[in-house]
Design a protein around this motif. Structure first.
Motif, PDB file in Angstrom:
ATOM      1  N   LEU A   7       0.834  -1.211   0.000  1.00 17.25           N
ATOM      2  CA  LEU A   7       0.000   0.000   0.000  1.00 17.25           C
ATOM      3  C   LEU A   7       0.866   1.256   0.000  1.00 17.25           C
ATOM      4  O   LEU A   7       0.535   2.242  -0.664  1.00 17.25           O
ATOM      5  CB  LEU A   7      -0.933  -0.010   1.210  1.00 17.25           C
ATOM      6  N   LYS A  60      -1.224   4.412  -0.910  1.00 19.73           N
ATOM      7  CA  LYS A  60      -2.614   4.169  -0.514  1.00 19.73           C
ATOM      8  C   LYS A  60      -2.674   3.583   0.899  1.00 19.73           C
ATOM      9  O   LYS A  60      -3.548   2.792   1.195  1.00 19.73           O
ATOM     10  CB  LYS A  60      -3.261   3.170  -1.505  1.00 19.73           C
ATOM     11  N   LYS A  95      -5.755   2.966   3.024  1.00 21.68           N
ATOM     12  CA  LYS A  95      -6.689   1.853   2.753  1.00 21.68           C
ATOM     13  C   LYS A  95      -6.386   0.623   3.609  1.00 21.68           C
ATOM     14  O   LYS A  95      -7.044  -0.409   3.471  1.00 21.68           O
ATOM     15  CB  LYS A  95      -6.596   1.448   1.277  1.00 21.68           C
ATOM     16  N   PHE A  96      -5.352   0.721   4.459  1.00 18.88           N
ATOM     17  CA  PHE A  96      -4.914  -0.452   5.236  1.00 18.88           C
ATOM     18  C   PHE A  96      -6.049  -1.123   6.018  1.00 18.88           C
ATOM     19  O   PHE A  96      -6.220  -2.348   5.928  1.00 18.88           O
ATOM     20  CB  PHE A  96      -3.743  -0.065   6.148  1.00 18.88           C
ATOM     21  N   THR A  99      -5.814  -6.670  -1.633  1.00 20.10           N
ATOM     22  CA  THR A  99      -5.418  -5.297  -1.975  1.00 20.10           C
ATOM     23  C   THR A  99      -6.066  -4.879  -3.295  1.00 20.10           C
ATOM     24  O   THR A  99      -6.623  -3.774  -3.411  1.00 20.10           O
ATOM     25  CB  THR A  99      -3.878  -5.198  -2.091  1.00 20.10           C
ATOM     26  N   LEU A 118      -8.518  -1.687  -3.841  1.00 20.48           N
ATOM     27  CA  LEU A 118      -8.078  -0.558  -4.670  1.00 20.48           C
ATOM     28  C   LEU A 118      -8.934  -0.393  -5.924  1.00 20.48           C
ATOM     29  O   LEU A 118      -9.145   0.723  -6.396  1.00 20.48           O
ATOM     30  CB  LEU A 118      -6.595  -0.701  -5.041  1.00 20.48           C
TER      31      LEU A 118
END
Ligand code: CO
Length: 459
Positions: A310, A315, A318-319, A351, A355
């Protein structure tokens, strides 16, 4: 009551703490002591050692094994083997698996711990059979994981299947260090009640549970535990050999280890560790206790991979979403244990799902292969919609993927010609072609240099 020890400093501790970068020369002087300390076995080969020797250390892994054997004739040498994948991530045809096992035993291995990432026994059968045929000990391995379908009954069935296959010991492999003391107690007890074989327990100290888990495993009847000499123990490595030996001795267990020799071994490795810390090879972070894996039930290594993925894409916010998506993907895939390569595959897909803003908009090549059955049988049921999306009306494989592969040992040997000096070289090449080729070239060069040097000397 007796408890025996497998020392992991040469393999798993080396792999978990310093990415398997310890060259043979760094531990050669201590081998005689390791041989005399009273271990059940020395785990010293397989896993990443083979790859690391060729890729980073410019060492012939087979030669390393022969040299260890020469100095350790009295203690069993042990290796870790990923069943039909051998030491890599893809399945090999049976002729390669058989030749690899045969040559491992010929070059000095006494015990082969054989596992399959999905606990699909069909993927360990050929390696087990060949191990026994060559007079070595096959240790059938259960990859421990937590899910609604991985219960005691399923693990006992797996152990019984392996017992029927002829394995001489059964190992519980907790690669993520998430097996709690009660789980270990219940599982070892169930195995001891249902199979007649010695039980070996392998865990990691990552979450801090390691030593307590081993204590309860031994109370339930475990025969052998994996530990690492203290200065290479703890964190992502195994619990400490000396500590566990001391503790079990105090409780009245028979322990064969010689405390004085253990101290000498530890004193030997202390400067090796200091050097690794100074060079940055050993990051102190991996030595500490990390309990996040207990909250998320995903291995620590996988969490750091997700963060890295990430971060690379900017990003990181977004974890939390990716963390929530990870167990959902795992469920869709029938709860595979999160061990290499499944941990990476599940992480990458989770992931991608987050995403893209749409689940399974893009499905990785590896996940497609998994759904086709190319990695083996999924432990549970694969989500029907997802299966349909990948396979259409095609049915998944029902046979072993290896049954669809053509034999390749003799063909590769012929292709390599004089580049390979032995069958071992051919196997190195099949396992890691690019690294082996580079290694062969360097070796040829070295031989040429040695030759001209000796001529000069005569002059
Ligand atoms: Co391990």
């Amino acid at each position: 009551m007796k408890v025996q020890f497998t020392e992991t400093v040469l393999r798993d501790a080396n792999q978990s703490l310093i990415a398997t970068r310890m060259p043979f020369s760094a531990f050669e002087p201590v081998l005689e002591k390791l041989n005399k300390a009273g271990y059940y076995s020395l785990e010293c080969w397989g896993g990443a050692t083979f790859d690391s020797c060729l890729r980073y250390l410019n060492e012939d892994p087979w030669e390393r094994l022969r040299k260890i054997k020469a100095k350790c004739p009295d203690t069993k040498l042990q290796m870790l083997l990923r069943g039909q994948n051998l030491l890599g991530y893809k399945h090999y045809p049976d002729d390669v698996v058989r030749m690899f096992v045969k040559k491992s035993v010929e070059n000095g291995i006494d015990i082969i711990r054989i596992f399959d990432a999905l606990n699909d026994v069909r993927n360990i059968q050929v390696a087990v059979d060949e191990t026994i045929k060559n007079g070595a000990i096959a240790s059938g391995t259960i990859c421990f994981t937590i899910s609604p379908i991985h219960n005691l009954e399923a693990y006992v069935k797996l152990a019984k299947d392996m017992e029927n296959m002829g394995v001489q010991t059964v190992c519980i492999k907790d690669m993520a260090g998430i097996m709690g003391p009660q789980e270990a107690y219940d599982l070892v007890k169930a195995l001891k009640e249902n199979i007649k074989l010695p039980v070996v327990v392998h865990t990691h100290s990552t979450t801090g549970l390691g030593p307590i888990t081993l204590q309860k495993a031994v109370e339930a009847g475990a025969d052998v535990i994996d530990t690492a000499i203290s200065c290479f123990s703890g964190g992502t490595s195994q619990p400490a050999t000396e500590t566990l030996a001391y503790s079990f001795k105090q409780q009245g267990y028979e322990v064969d280890l010689d405390a004085d020799i253990l101290k000498e071994i530890n004193d030997f490795f202390k400067p090796v560790k200091t050097k690794a810390l100074e060079s940055g090879l050993l990051n102190p972070v991996v030595l500490s206790t990390e309990t996040d894996a207990l909250n998320y039930q995903v291995p620590g290594g996988m969490l750091s991979n997700l963060v890295a993925q990430l971060t690379a894409q900017n990003k990181l916010e977004k974890f939390p979403e990716v963390l929530a998506e990870t167990p959902r993907v795992r469920e869709d895939l029938g709860y595979p244990p999160l061990v290499t390569p499944m941990s990476q595959m599940v992480g990458v897909q989770a992931t991608a799902n987050v995403l893209a803003g749409e689940r399974y908009k893009n499905i990785s090549k590896e996940i497609r292969a998994y759904i086709k059955g190319e990695y083996g049988k999924a432990p549970g049921k694969i989500n029907e919609e997802l299966q349909k999306k990948v396979l259409g009306d095609e049915a998944p494989l029902t046979c072993r993927y290896a049954d669809t592969l053509e034999p390749m040992f003799e063909k590769t040997k012929a292709e390599l010609g004089s580049k390979a000096k032995s069958d071992e070289d051919v196997l190195s090449y099949i396992a890691f072609p690019a690294q082996a080729e580079k290694f062969f070239e360097l070796r040829d060069e070295k031989e040429k240099n040695t030759f001209s040097y000796s001529i000069k000397k005569i002059d």
